[in-house]
Design a protein around this motif. Structure first.
Motif, mmCIF file in Angstrom:
data_model
loop_
_atom_site.group_PDB
_atom_site.id
_atom_site.type_symbol
_atom_site.label_atom_id
_atom_site.label_comp_id
_atom_site.label_asym_id
_atom_site.label_seq_id
_atom_site.Cartn_x
_atom_site.Cartn_y
_atom_site.Cartn_z
ATOM 1 N N SER A 46 -26.808 10.384 50.922
ATOM 2 C CA SER A 46 -25.283 10.124 51.194
ATOM 3 C C SER A 46 -24.604 11.496 51.024
ATOM 4 O O SER A 46 -23.646 11.908 51.572
ATOM 5 N N LEU A 47 -25.171 12.533 49.909
ATOM 6 C CA LEU A 47 -24.658 13.651 49.643
ATOM 7 C C LEU A 47 -24.506 14.538 51.060
ATOM 8 O O LEU A 47 -23.822 15.211 51.145
ATOM 9 N N ALA A 48 -25.837 14.777 51.631
ATOM 10 C CA ALA A 48 -26.130 15.431 52.893
ATOM 11 C C ALA A 48 -25.235 15.080 54.170
ATOM 12 O O ALA A 48 -24.643 15.733 54.640
ATOM 13 N N GLU A 49 -24.896 13.626 54.065
ATOM 14 C CA GLU A 49 -24.173 13.274 55.229
ATOM 15 C C GLU A 49 -22.725 13.437 54.947
ATOM 16 O O GLU A 49 -21.792 13.641 55.742
ATOM 17 N N SER A 50 -22.134 13.457 53.467
ATOM 18 C CA SER A 50 -20.778 13.609 53.321
ATOM 19 C C SER A 50 -20.485 15.173 53.351
ATOM 20 O O SER A 50 -19.574 15.622 53.991
ATOM 21 N N ALA A 51 -21.645 15.988 52.999
ATOM 22 C CA ALA A 51 -21.226 17.523 53.165
ATOM 23 C C ALA A 51 -21.240 17.960 54.632
ATOM 24 O O ALA A 51 -20.637 18.823 55.241
ATOM 25 N N ARG A 52 -21.935 17.106 55.779
ATOM 26 C CA ARG A 52 -21.746 17.427 57.010
ATOM 27 C C ARG A 52 -20.580 16.749 57.662
ATOM 28 O O ARG A 52 -20.356 17.177 58.827
ATOM 29 N N ASN A 53 -19.761 15.753 56.834
ATOM 30 C CA ASN A 53 -18.690 15.478 57.459
ATOM 31 C C ASN A 53 -17.393 16.154 57.140
ATOM 32 O O ASN A 53 -17.083 16.115 56.189
ATOM 33 N N PRO A 54 -16.831 17.003 58.189
ATOM 34 C CA PRO A 54 -15.740 17.726 57.790
ATOM 35 C C PRO A 54 -14.435 16.841 57.578
ATOM 36 O O PRO A 54 -13.345 17.341 56.859
ATOM 37 N N GLY A 55 -14.410 15.518 57.829
ATOM 38 C CA GLY A 55 -13.177 14.735 57.781
ATOM 39 C C GLY A 55 -13.453 13.946 56.564
ATOM 40 O O GLY A 55 -12.453 13.018 56.508
ATOM 41 N N ARG A 56 -14.209 14.092 55.713
ATOM 42 C CA ARG A 56 -14.372 13.418 54.481
ATOM 43 C C ARG A 56 -12.879 13.326 53.766
ATOM 44 O O ARG A 56 -12.272 14.319 53.749
ATOM 45 N N ALA A 57 -12.782 12.326 52.829
ATOM 46 C CA ALA A 57 -11.635 12.229 51.936
ATOM 47 C C ALA A 57 -11.660 13.321 50.852
ATOM 48 O O ALA A 57 -13.132 13.277 50.255
ATOM 49 N N PRO A 58 -10.681 13.937 50.324
ATOM 50 C CA PRO A 58 -10.789 14.967 49.263
ATOM 51 C C PRO A 58 -11.400 14.458 48.073
ATOM 52 O O PRO A 58 -11.063 13.346 47.622
ATOM 53 N N GLY A 59 -12.450 14.882 47.557
ATOM 54 C CA GLY A 59 -12.996 14.489 46.090
ATOM 55 C C GLY A 59 -14.276 13.596 46.532
ATOM 56 O O GLY A 59 -15.097 13.366 45.370
ATOM 57 N N SER A 60 -14.405 13.179 47.649
ATOM 58 C CA SER A 60 -15.564 12.079 47.812
ATOM 59 C C SER A 60 -16.789 12.939 47.768
ATOM 60 O O SER A 60 -17.855 12.254 47.473
ATOM 61 N N LEU A 61 -16.995 14.079 47.954
ATOM 62 C CA LEU A 61 -18.503 14.756 48.107
ATOM 63 C C LEU A 61 -18.760 14.915 46.781
ATOM 64 O O LEU A 61 -19.884 14.474 46.165
ATOM 65 N N THR A 62 -17.799 15.281 45.879
ATOM 66 C CA THR A 62 -17.984 15.546 44.145
ATOM 67 C C THR A 62 -18.328 14.117 43.861
ATOM 68 O O THR A 62 -19.285 13.975 42.806
ATOM 69 N N MET A 112 -29.938 18.440 44.629
ATOM 70 C CA MET A 112 -28.565 18.306 45.364
ATOM 71 C C MET A 112 -28.309 19.617 45.919
ATOM 72 O O MET A 112 -27.850 19.794 47.293
ATOM 73 N N ALA A 113 -28.433 20.809 45.391
ATOM 74 C CA ALA A 113 -28.480 22.204 46.113
ATOM 75 C C ALA A 113 -29.225 22.101 47.427
ATOM 76 O O ALA A 113 -28.541 22.546 48.543
ATOM 77 N N LYS A 114 -30.441 21.607 47.651
ATOM 78 C CA LYS A 114 -31.048 21.526 48.846
ATOM 79 C C LYS A 114 -30.308 20.649 49.842
ATOM 80 O O LYS A 114 -30.271 21.086 51.141
ATOM 81 N N ALA A 115 -29.911 19.329 49.216
ATOM 82 C CA ALA A 115 -28.938 18.558 50.275
ATOM 83 C C ALA A 115 -27.923 19.228 50.683
ATOM 84 O O ALA A 115 -27.273 18.971 51.877
ATOM 85 N N LEU A 116 -27.195 20.043 50.039
ATOM 86 C CA LEU A 116 -25.982 20.836 50.368
ATOM 87 C C LEU A 116 -26.150 21.888 51.576
ATOM 88 O O LEU A 116 -25.395 22.116 52.348
ATOM 89 N N ALA A 117 -27.425 22.608 51.179
ATOM 90 C CA ALA A 117 -27.777 23.629 52.077
ATOM 91 C C ALA A 117 -28.360 23.044 53.426
ATOM 92 O O ALA A 117 -27.965 23.516 54.471
#
Length: 716
Positions: A512-528, A544-549
C-alpha cells in the motif's frame, strides 16, 4: 553635606562619537584608525570599536517587542522566563542498549529532551543486514531499523514528558513512521506529543551527497509528513531547516542565514502547494542553527533569523502574529571542536550555550568535550549537560527576555547580518531556488571561496585555535575513546532483523505504501499514515525506503556534491598526529633547540613565540637560560639531540650575534637554522650566514611546520 539633588551628569558634558574618535586617533599616534580598531567579518561587515545611537537609531522601537512582529526579539512574549529553554542532549552510540542507558542517565540528571540520530545505514535507507550497509552500519548514529529497535533505544523514556527529536537523514519518512508508530503503540495522547520528525531533504542531500528518491519525491514526502503531523500532533514539528551542512563546511553567518531562509522557503512552497495554509506550514518548521564561538555574532545570527523568517511568512501571505511561527534550536558547532586539548571545548560549549540563551533559542544542545575524538563517555556528557544547567539554574540566563535588545552594537549587527543575508537569498532565488543552487554546486562554490580565505588566516594564526595553533601543550595526555565493535553490533542487529521480520510480516502495508507513493493525487497526509501503519505492522526502515524508491522507478535518485566538514583545527591537528605517530614509532618526538641569545629580557618574547610556534606542530623544545657567545650555543646544540635550532633574541642582539651563531650552529650539525623575527633588510646577510628560515607574526605557520616535519620524517 551632600546635596539632596545630586546631578553628576552636569559635571561631565556629553561627548560625541567624533570627539571620542579624535582622542582615540591621537592615542594611535598616526596608525590608521580603521586598521587598528575596526574589525572585519568574512562577510565584509565592519565591527566598530564603539557604538552609539547613531549606529542604530532606536526611535520607534524598530525591533518591536517580544512575541510580535518583526519577531527579532523573540517568538514568545515571555521568552524562556517561565520554564527555561529545552536542554537537549544528542545520542549517537550505535548499540541500542548502551544508547538507552545514556539517555536515561541524561534525563535523570537534568536533560529535558533527546536528540537521536540514526546511523549512516538507516539514513541511507538500508537495514543492517543489507550488503550495501557494510561500512555504514553503526557509523555516526544508533543502529535502529525497526519499531522493536527504537522501542529498545527509548525503553522507559516517557515520551509525553521528554520529547525525542529524531534524525533519519534522507530516510526521514520511514524514520518518522517508526517514531510515530512507537508513540501510537504506547498510547500517548496526541496533544501531549512534542516530538520532532526533522524532515530536511535538502540538508541531507548536501550532507550525504545523495537521497534514495528524486528530489521532487522527497519534497512530496516532506509535505505529506507535514500535513499528517499538523492534523495528528498539534504540538510536534515535522520539518527542520538545519544549517549544519553549510556551517560545518565553512559558511559565513550571512550564508548560514541565507541558506536557511532559502531552504525554509522551498519547504514552505512545497507544503502550501500540497494544501496547507501558510501559517500551519510555517509552524511545522523548526530551524536548527549551529553556533560558533564568535559570541556576539552568534547572538545576532539567531535574532536576524527570526527577523528574516517573520518577513518570509508575511510576504507569503501568512500572519506572523497569529501564533508561533518558528521554533529555534541552537547547538555547538562541530567546526569549533578540537580533538587536541579537548578540555578547551568546555569553554567553547559555554560560549555557544550562553549565546544561544541570550539569542533566545528554544532548545540548546551542547556537545560533549570529547565529541571530536569518538563516542562520548559518561563524564563528558555530564559536563555538557551541566554547562546548560548552571547557566540556566544558577546564572538565570532565561530570566531576562531578550537581554540583547536595545544594544546599539547587537541591534546594528543583527540588521547588517539580515541585510547581507537578504542579498544572498536574492542570489539563490536567481539561481532557481535553494534546490537548484545546492544541486548545481553554486552553494558549495560560494562557501569554498570563504573557506579558502579562512584557511589562510588559520595557517598564519590570524585566526587562532586555542590549545591547538596557539598555546598548545605538546606534552598533554591525549584522551582516547574506545571504538565499538561494529562488526559484532552489525551481526547482532542483523540477527534482530531476521527475527523481527519472521514475526512481523507487514507486506500488505508495504504494498500500500508503494502504491500510495505512486499516486500523485493522494490525500495530504495519507502516505505518512500508511507508513506509520506499515511500521506498526513490522516494516523496517530498509523495507519502507525500498518501497518509496520503487515508486519512483525509472527516475534517478537525487545526487549532489556533498559539502565536506572543515573543522578549524583540522590542519594543525594533522601535524600533531604526525608528530605523535613518529614518537610512537621511533621513541623520539621531533625536537627543536631554542638558541636563546643574551639575557632573558632580550630573548624571552621571541623564545616564547618560538615555543608556541613549534609545539603547535608537535615539536618538543629544548629550552635554556640563554647564551653569551656563539661557541656556547653550538656546544649546547650539539648535545641536545635536535636537528633544528631557533635563534631567539632582540633585533639589537641579532645585529651582534645572529650571523656568528648561525655559522656555529651549522658547523655543529644543525640541519635547519631558524631565526625568530622578521629580518627586514637583513635577510640576505642572515641567509648567507646559514639561516634557512624566518618565523614571525603572520608568516605561514602551517606551511613552515609541514616542511620541517617532512624533514624530520614525520610527513611525506
Amino acid at each position: 553635606m551632600i546635596a539632596k539633588d545630586l546631578d553628576i551628569a552636569a559635571d561631565f558634558p556629553p561627548a560625541t562619537f567624533e570627539q571620542w574618535r579624535k582622542n582615540a586617533e591621537a592615542e594611535l599616534k598616526g596608525a590608521p584608525f580603521e586598521k587598528k580598531l575596526v574589525g572585519h567579518t568574512f562577510e565584509g561587515i565592519d565591527i566598530q570599536p564603539l557604538y552609539t545611537s547613531d549606529h542604530w537609531p532606536s526611535a520607534g522601537d524598530p525591533s518591536g517587542f517580544p512575541g510580535f512582529s518583526p519577531r527579532t526579539r523573540g517568538d514568545r512574549v515571555l521568552g524562556n522566563v517561565c520554564s527555561g529553554w529545552d536542554i537537549r542532549q544528542e545520542h549517537l552510540h550505535p548499540d541500542p542498549i548502551e544508547a538507552n542507558h545514556a539517555i536515561l542517565e541524561d534525563l535523570e540528571h537534568g536533560v529535558t529532551s533527546i536528540q537521536l540520530r540514526l546511523d549512516a545505514a538507516a539514513c541511507a535507507g538500508l537495514d543492517a543486514d543489507d550488503r550495501s550497509a557494510v561500512g555504514l552500519a553503526g557509523q555516526d548514529g544508533v543502529m535502529a531499523y525497526s519499531l522493536g529497535d527504537l522501542d529498545r533505544v527509548l525503553d522507559r523514556v516517557r515520551l509525553e514528558i521528554a520529547p525525542v527529536s529524531i534524525d533519519g537523514g534522507g530516510s526521514f519518512l520511514p524514520t518518522a513512521a517508526l517514531l510515530a508508530g512507537l508513540l501510537e503503540a504506547r498510547g500517548i495522547e496526541p496533544s501531549l506529543v512534542r516530538c520532532a520528525f526533522n524532515a530536511d531533504p535538502i540538508g541531507a542531500l548536501m550532507r550525504e551527497g545523495r537521497l534514495g528518491v528524486p528530489i521532487d519525491s522527497a519534497m512530496a514526502e516532506l509535505a505529506d509528513l507535514a500535513a499528517w503531523t499538523a492534523s495528528r500532533y498539534p504540538e510536534a514539528t515535522s520539518v527542520e531547516v538545519g544549517t549544519g551542512p553549510y556551517h560545518h563546511a565553512g559558511a559565513t553567518s550571512t550564508q548560514d542565514l541565507a541558506f536557511a531562509v532559502a531552504t525554509g522557503l522551498e519547504y514552505l512552497r512545497a507544503m502550501t502547494a500540497a494544501g496547507l495554509d501558510v501559517n500551519t506550514a510555517a509552524r511545522q518548521i523548526a530551524f536548527g542553527v549551529s553556533l560558533g564561538t564568535q559570541f556576539f555574532r552568534a547572538i545576532a545570527k539567531l535574532r536576524a533569523l527570526r527577523l528574516m523568517w517573520s518577513k518570509v511568512v508575511s510576504e507569503c501571505g501568512g500572519d506572523p502574529d497569529s501564533g508561533r511561527t518558528m521554533r529555534l534550536r541552537a547547538r555547538t558547532s562541530r567546526r569549533v571542536l578540537t580533538s587536541v586539548d579537548p578540555w578547551v571545548n568546555l569553554l567553547r560549549n559555554t560560549v555557544c550555550c550562553f549565546a544561544g540563551a541570550v539569542g533566545g533559542a528554544d532548545s540548546i544542545t551542547t556537545a560533549p568535550m570529547d565529541a571530536a575524538i569518538g563516542l562520548s563517555d559518561h563524564f563528558s556528557r555530564r559536563l555538557a549537560r551541566n554547562t546548560q544547567i548552571i547557566l540556566q539554574e544558577e546564572s538565570y540566563l532565561n530570566r531576562v527576555i531578550d537581554p540583547a535588545g536595545g544594544s546599539w552594537f547587537i541591534e546594528s549587527l543583527t540588521d547588517r547580518l539580515a541585510e547581507e543575508a537578504w542579498r544572498i537569498v536574492r542570489e539563490v532565488e536567481a539561481q532557481g531556488g535553494m534546490i537548484a543552487a545546492a544541486v548545481g554546486g553554486w552553494v558549495g562554490e560560494r562557501i569554498a571561496q570563504v573557506e579558502e580565505e579562512r584557511e589562510k588566516q588559520i595557517a598564519t594564526r590570524k585566526l587562532v585555535v586555542t590549545g591547538v595553533s596557539e598555546h598548545p601543550d605538546v606534552r598533554e595526555e591525549r584522551l582516547v575513546r574506545p571504538k565499538p565493535d561494529l562488526a559484532r553490533l552489525r551481526a547482532e542487529a542483523s540477527a534482530r532483523l531476521v527475527a523481527w521480520r519472521r514475526d512481523h510480516k507487514g507486506k500488505d502495508a508495504l504494498r500500500s505504501l508503494a502504491e500510495s507513493a505512486r499516486n500523485p493525487g493522494r490525500a495530504p497526509g495519507s502516505l505518512t499514515g500508511i507508513a506509520v501503519r506499515a511500521a506498526r505492522e513490522g516494516a523496517t526502515i530498509g523495507q519502507m525506503a525500498k518501497a518509496l524508491a520503487e515508486a519512483a522507478a525509472g527516475r534517478p535518485p537525487a545526487q549532489a556534491t556533498a559539502l565536506a566538514v572543515h573543522p578549524y583545527a583540522a590542519a594543525f591537528e594533522e601535524l600533531r598526529a604526525a608528530a605523535d605517530l613518529l614518537a610512537e614509532k621511533t621513541g623520539r618526538r621531533p625536537k627543536v633547540f631554542l638558541a636563546n641569545l643574551g639575557s632573558p629580557a632580550e630573548f624571552i618574547a621571541r623564545s616564547t613565540y618560538a615555543l608556541n610556534f613549534f609545539e603547535a606542530g608537535g615539536f618538543e623544545e629544548v629550552n635554556n637560560d640563554g647564551f653569551a657567545d656563539p661557541e656556547a650555543v653550538a656546544r649546547a646544540f650539539a648535545s641536545s639531540g635536535a636537528a633544528i635550532a631557533v635563534l631567539c633574541s632582540s633585533d639589537a642582539m641579532y645585529e651582534r650575534m645572529a650571523e656568528p651563531s648561525a655559522r656555529a650552529l651549522k658547523a655543529a650539525g644543525a640541519r635547519t637554522v631558524v631565526l625568530a623575527g622578521n629580518p627586514g633588510a637583513n635577510e640576505a646577510r642572515y641567509r648567507a650566514a646559514g639561516v634557512d628560515r624566518f618565523i614571525f607574526i603572520r608568516c605561514d605557520v602551517l606551511g613552515t611546520l609541514r616542511d620541517l616535519l617532512r624533514e624530520e620524517g614525520a610527513l611525506r
